[in-house]
Each structure stands twice: as C-alpha cells, then as structure tokens.
Design an enzyme around this catalytic site. Structure first.
Site, short mmCIF file in Angstrom:
data_model
loop_
_atom_site.label_atom_id
_atom_site.label_comp_id
_atom_site.label_asym_id
_atom_site.label_seq_id
_atom_site.Cartn_x
_atom_site.Cartn_y
_atom_site.Cartn_z
N ASP A 121 0.85 -1.20 0.00
CA ASP A 121 0.00 0.00 0.00
C ASP A 121 0.88 1.25 0.00
OD1 ASP A 121 -2.59 0.91 0.01
OD2 ASP A 121 -2.96 0.51 2.14
N GLU A 127 -4.90 4.91 -3.05
CA GLU A 127 -6.28 5.38 -2.86
C GLU A 127 -6.60 6.51 -3.83
OE1 GLU A 127 -6.96 6.47 1.23
OE2 GLU A 127 -6.34 4.51 1.98
N GLU A 140 -14.52 0.33 -0.50
CA GLU A 140 -14.63 0.31 0.97
C GLU A 140 -15.84 1.12 1.42
OE1 GLU A 140 -11.00 0.98 3.11
OE2 GLU A 140 -12.05 1.14 5.03
O1 KIV Z 1 -4.81 -0.44 4.60
C1 KIV Z 1 -5.62 -1.38 4.49
O2 KIV Z 1 -5.60 -2.35 5.25
C2 KIV Z 1 -6.60 -1.30 3.43
C3 KIV Z 1 -7.67 -2.33 3.38
C4 KIV Z 1 -8.60 -2.16 4.51
C5 KIV Z 1 -8.34 -2.39 2.08
O3 KIV Z 1 -6.53 -0.42 2.62
#
Ligand code: KIV
Length: 284
Positions: free
Chosen positions: A104, A136, A202
């Site tokens: 991420d 995002e 989400e």
């Molecule tokens: O950071 C995270 O864990 C997420 C998930 C909840 C999709 O973005």
C-alpha cells in the site's frame, strides 16, 4: 492407426486454496473474474501471520497502511511512511510462498504526482519483493496509475471510504450514497481505463458495489460493500477478533482478544506461583 480424443482442457486452479506451486499473478486474478470465482484477501504485516494465511490458501495478502493503526498504534493511517511499511512488506513476502503480496502506498508518497508515486512503488518492488501496489483515489490519481502501469507495475485501486482522506470525509462513514454513487462509478471506470488490475470498494452501499462490479472487467474487492463484489478483504486483526472495536461490516471469525488475554494471564499466574517453568522446561 489408433485415434485418441483430445484431452479435456485443464481445469483452471482455484484462486483460493489452489496448489499451483507458484505465486498468484494478475492473470490468475483476471481468470477468476471470468469464471465468477469469489476470493478472499487479508492484510498481513509480519512473516508469521503471512505464512499462516498463505498456508490457508489466501491468494492475495495486502500490507495495508492500516499498519499505522494495528501495528504502530496511530489513530489514523495518515502518519505511516514508506520507511515504516518497507520492512513489514519484506517480512510478508519472506513469510509467504504462493500469495501475491500487495504493498500500500502511504499518505504523502504519491499525492504530489506520478514521479513520486513511481519512486515509492519502485522502492516497494525492489526493497521488499512486493508484486503489486495499491493506492487510494479516483480520477485524481489516474496519472500516478498510468505511470506505474507503464513501468510494468500491477496496480490495485481503492475507492469509497479511502481512509487517507478521513479529514475530508469528517470521519469513517459510508461513501457513495445518492449522486455520489455516480461519481464513484466514474472514478471506477477511470481507474479501469488507466490499467488497474482490481479495485477495492470500501464502505459503500451494497447496490452501488454490485453495479460497479457488473460494470468493470477487473475484479472488485469489497470491504463493507456487501456480498456482490468479486472478492472480499478484511484487516486480519478485525477478522480474527483481536481488535476490540470494529465497524459494522466486520465479522469476527475468532476471538483472539480473549484467547491472547487468557494466555497472558495463565502465563503470569504460573510465573507468580512458581508453576512455570516446570522441570520439562528447564535444561539439566
Ligand atoms: O490499509 C488497508 O488495510 C486497506 C484495506 C482495509 C483495504 O486499505
């Protein structure tokens, strides 16, 4: 001369629990959508849980910026940095054999532009061995997505309640109701056109998630989006009941809070009473 019938086409391996002996790829994920196979994704932040989830057959592990809250103890995902997430992502890659590991991009590492996004993504791929990147946002991050895709990086999008924007939303609340749903749909189509291989949805109304899922050729991954999405994701500590307070969409599949608390109390009691360590735990 003997004639033999052509062998039947090989059954595609299931994404969940398949035993291909190699990492899951974006092609496997696309194929799962083609055959309408639903699949589970979980977060992971360390090698031990990554191994457990990998051996359980979870095909995709996300090292989410949720680490900010469940690992680092912040009250939002905003403070966590690339430097914080790189070692966790590397541990998850080392702990798993089959799962695709998605890293991420944290807040501040990609909002400023495509070059910054590519720089951060490159660090994750080179320093951790992650196989894909998540970020995002909708139309505003299309240049970032296009730059990463052009560089050969699989990208997962994330729409709806995008926690890095919590201050704009004024709290963790459902997104995409009413006309906002049309905006979300336009964002989803823009992400698909930019080349994402999947999109997290989400905290959005179930019917919106269903419409987006039907409109996209890439899989949707729901978290608080009802059960019509192609896949589901949960933060593992929520899924396993380690987090004390969770959102409505969370189902606790275990009660690790009680389990760990009980284990800690039993250990402490036995240390205090002198029961532990027993002779079998000692070297003679
Ligand atoms: O950071 C995270 O864990 C997420 C998930 C909840 C999709 O973005």
């Amino acid at each position: 001369m003997s004639s033999s019938a052509a062998p039947p086409p090989a059954q595609p391996a299931a994404l969940y629990g398949g035993t291909s002996g190699r990492r899951v790829t974006v092609r496997d994920i696309a194929a799962a959508k083609e055959r309408h196979e639903k699949w589970p994704m979980l977060t992971a932040y360390d090698a031990l849980t990554a191994r457990i989830f990998d051996e359980a057959g979870i095909p995709v592990l996300l090292v989410g910026d949720s680490a900010a809250m469940v690992v680092y103890g912040y009250d939002s995902t905003i403070p966590v940095t690339v430097d914080d997430l790189v070692p966790l992502t590397a541990a998850v890659v080392r702990g798993s054999k089959r799962a695709m590991v998605v890293a991420d991009l944290p807040f501040g590492s990609y909002q400023t532009g495509a070059t910054e996004a590519l720089t951060a993504a490159t660090r994750f791929l080179k320093e951790t061995g992650a196989h894909a990147i998540k970020l995002e946002g909708g139309r505003r991050v299309v240049p970032q997505i296009e730059a990463m895709v052009a560089a050969g990086i699989p990208v997962m999008g994330h729409l709806g309640l995008t926690p890095q924007s919590v201050n704009v939303f004024g709290g963790y609340r459902v997104q995409g109701r009413g006309q906002d749903g049309d905006e979300l749909m336009a964002d989803a189509k823009a992400l698909e056109a930019a080349g994402v291989f999947s999109v997290v949805l989400e905290c959005v109304p179930e019917d919106l998630a269903a419409r987006v899922t039907a409109s996209l050729s890439v899989p949707t991954i729901g978290i608080g989006g009802g059960n019509q999405t192609d896949a589901q994701v949960l933060v593992w500590q929520d899924m396993a009941g380690l987090t004390p307070h969770t959102a409505k969409f969370v189902k606790k599949f275990a009660d690790m809070n009680t389990l760990l608390g009980d284990a800690a109390r039993s250990y402490a009691d036995e240390v205090v009473s002198g029961v532990y360590p027993a002779p079998e735990h000692s070297y003679h």
